[in-house]
Scaffold this active site. Structure first.
Site, short mmCIF file in Angstrom:
data_model
loop_
_atom_site.label_atom_id
_atom_site.label_comp_id
_atom_site.label_asym_id
_atom_site.label_seq_id
_atom_site.Cartn_x
_atom_site.Cartn_y
_atom_site.Cartn_z
CG HIS A 1 -18.90 20.63 38.21
ND1 HIS A 1 -20.07 21.32 38.47
CD2 HIS A 1 -18.14 20.73 39.33
CE1 HIS A 1 -20.02 21.82 39.68
NE2 HIS A 1 -18.87 21.48 40.23
CG ASP B 1 -23.96 21.39 33.33
OD1 ASP B 1 -23.87 20.27 33.82
OD2 ASP B 1 -23.31 22.37 33.75
#
EC number: 5.1.99.4
Length: 424
Positions: free
Chosen positions: A164, A194
């Site tokens: 992540h 991200d």
């Protein structure tokens, strides 16, 4: 089955409006639609078709940016999906397709044979196992740009591992630079890896590949990943490693919260002001606004005195509210601004003067696409995000599937179609 709300075109007029007012409102919406259509025909990515395989965060953002600037985006969802968790479906259409079944993979091949871009978010090797790797799809369509957006990239021992944003930040080296003195490093939400290092860098790669294709006529494979994308964003950190900017430990340097003139301060009402008065002339305006005198303070760049100066500045900021400090510093070059909540941003003069936010038909507000292009600006869709599978049959029909083929695929559970019904 999903239903349309009032703002999404269901029957019934707006509450509190008479028939004439409702007609006028409908006429206004129709005119707005015509204007959007005319402007949309001139968008930079008009005519570019994109197939997005459903994923989280970076991929949906990448595809939404392409849609905002005119690309036709089809989002391919997994069977059983109930909604797009990313909430980034603006301007897209939704198709449900089971890629784990060979006939489902064959459907995707037909879509990609007539598309410009495929965007896929899976770990290395997944698409190859589905017989949907670039060597197969580009054999069908040599012009196809095959964009692979992952955490760790397509090669190396990490390529098949989960991760992540915080993990990508950690491996990029950037996370080691973020945090207060004496505290653990912390991730700035999930924006940096991200969306910036991942989604936006992938947009950049797709645009470069589209441009190069105008010369060669051929597509190419893009290996975009969050670790290297974030590292590339941090080029300034690498290029300045040997300068005085980073000679102190984390949290004690000028740009990481160590300087009294480049940090945030709490106000009397529990709100915050952000200070970025680096240059001497701006620093003097900061000192003046605080009601202090330069000749009674240490030199601005005396790092040994920064901790005490921060305490002094903090004590001054704590005496007035955020609104009072705005009255003092607004319109000056002191580089002092309020730390706005998301709700406050919508009503701030900057946002209103620039038209920085847009409202869709469900009255949800979001940032207007950036950057602004003078001749071919983005014209984002004001419609609600699509329901999962809402356009399955419509899309397949456009790509040459017959009614019989569509019915058979639906019967065999290769596709799912969730047609929208109005609430009456």
């Amino acid at each position: 089955m999903a239903h349309l709300g009032r703002g999404a075109g269901a029957g019934g007029g707006a509450p509190g409006l008479g028939t004439a007012s409702c007609r006028l409102l409908a006429w206004g919406k129709g005119l707005l639609g015509l204007i959007q259509g005319a402007l949309g025909s001139a968008m930079a990515l008009r005519g570019i078709s994109v197939v997005e395989l459903a994923g989280l965060a970076p991929g949906p953002f990448c595809a939404m940016v392409l849609a905002d600037f005119g690309a036709q985006v089809v989002r391919v969802e997994r069977p059983g999906s109930h909604y797009d968790m990313s909430r980034l479906g603006r301007g897209k259409r939704s198709l449900v397709l089971d890629l784990k079944q060979p006939r489902g993979a064959a459907v995707l091949r037909r879509l990609c044979a007539r598309s410009d871009v495929l965007l896929e978010p899976f770990r290395s090797g997944v698409m190859e196992r589905l017989q949907l790797g670039p060597e197969i799809l580009q054999r069908d369509n040599p012009r196809l740009i095959y964009a692979r957006l992952t955490g760790f990239g397509q090669s190396g021992s990490f390529s098949r591992l989960a991760g992540h944003d915080i993990n990508y930040l950690a491996l990029s080296g950037v996370l080691s630079k973020i945090g207060r003195n004496g505290e653990n490093p912390y991730a700035p939400l999930n924006l940096l890896a991200d969306f910036a290092g991942g989604g936006l860098m992938c947009v950049f790669g797709i645009m470069m590949a589209l441009f190069e294709r105008t010369r060669s006529g051929k597509g190419q494979v893009i290996d975009a990943n969050m670790v290297e994308g974030t590292a590339y964003l941090s080029s300034f950190l690498w290029k300045t490693q040997k300068s005085s900017l980073w000679e102190a430990p984390r949290g004690q340097n000028m740009l990481d919260g160590g300087a009294p003139f480049y940090t945030t301060y709490r106000t009397a009402d529990g709100e915050f002001m952000a200070v970025g008065a680096i240059e001497p002339q701006f620093y003097e305006l900061l000192i003046k606004g605080l009601g202090l005198k330069s000749d009674e303070l240490p030199n601005q760049m005396s790092m040994d005195d920064w901790p005490e100066m921060k305490k002094k500045f903090a004590a001054v900021f704590a005496k007035k509210t955020k609104a009072e400090w705005c009255q003092i510093f607004d319109g000056t070059d002191a580089c002092v601004t309020p730390v706005l909540t998301l709700e406050e941003v919508l009503h701030h003069d900057y946002s209103k003067e620039r038209g920085s936010f847009i409202t869709n038909e469900e009255q949800n507000m979001s940032p207007r696409p950036a950057p602004l292009l003078s001749n071919t600006p983005a014209v984002p869709s004001f419609k609600r995000d699509p329901f999962v599978g809402e356009h399955t049959e419509e899309i397949l029909g456009e790509f040459g599937f017959s009614r019989e083929e569509i019915d058979q695929l639906k019967s065999d559970k290769i596709i799912e179609s969730n047609k929208v019904k109005a609430s009456l």
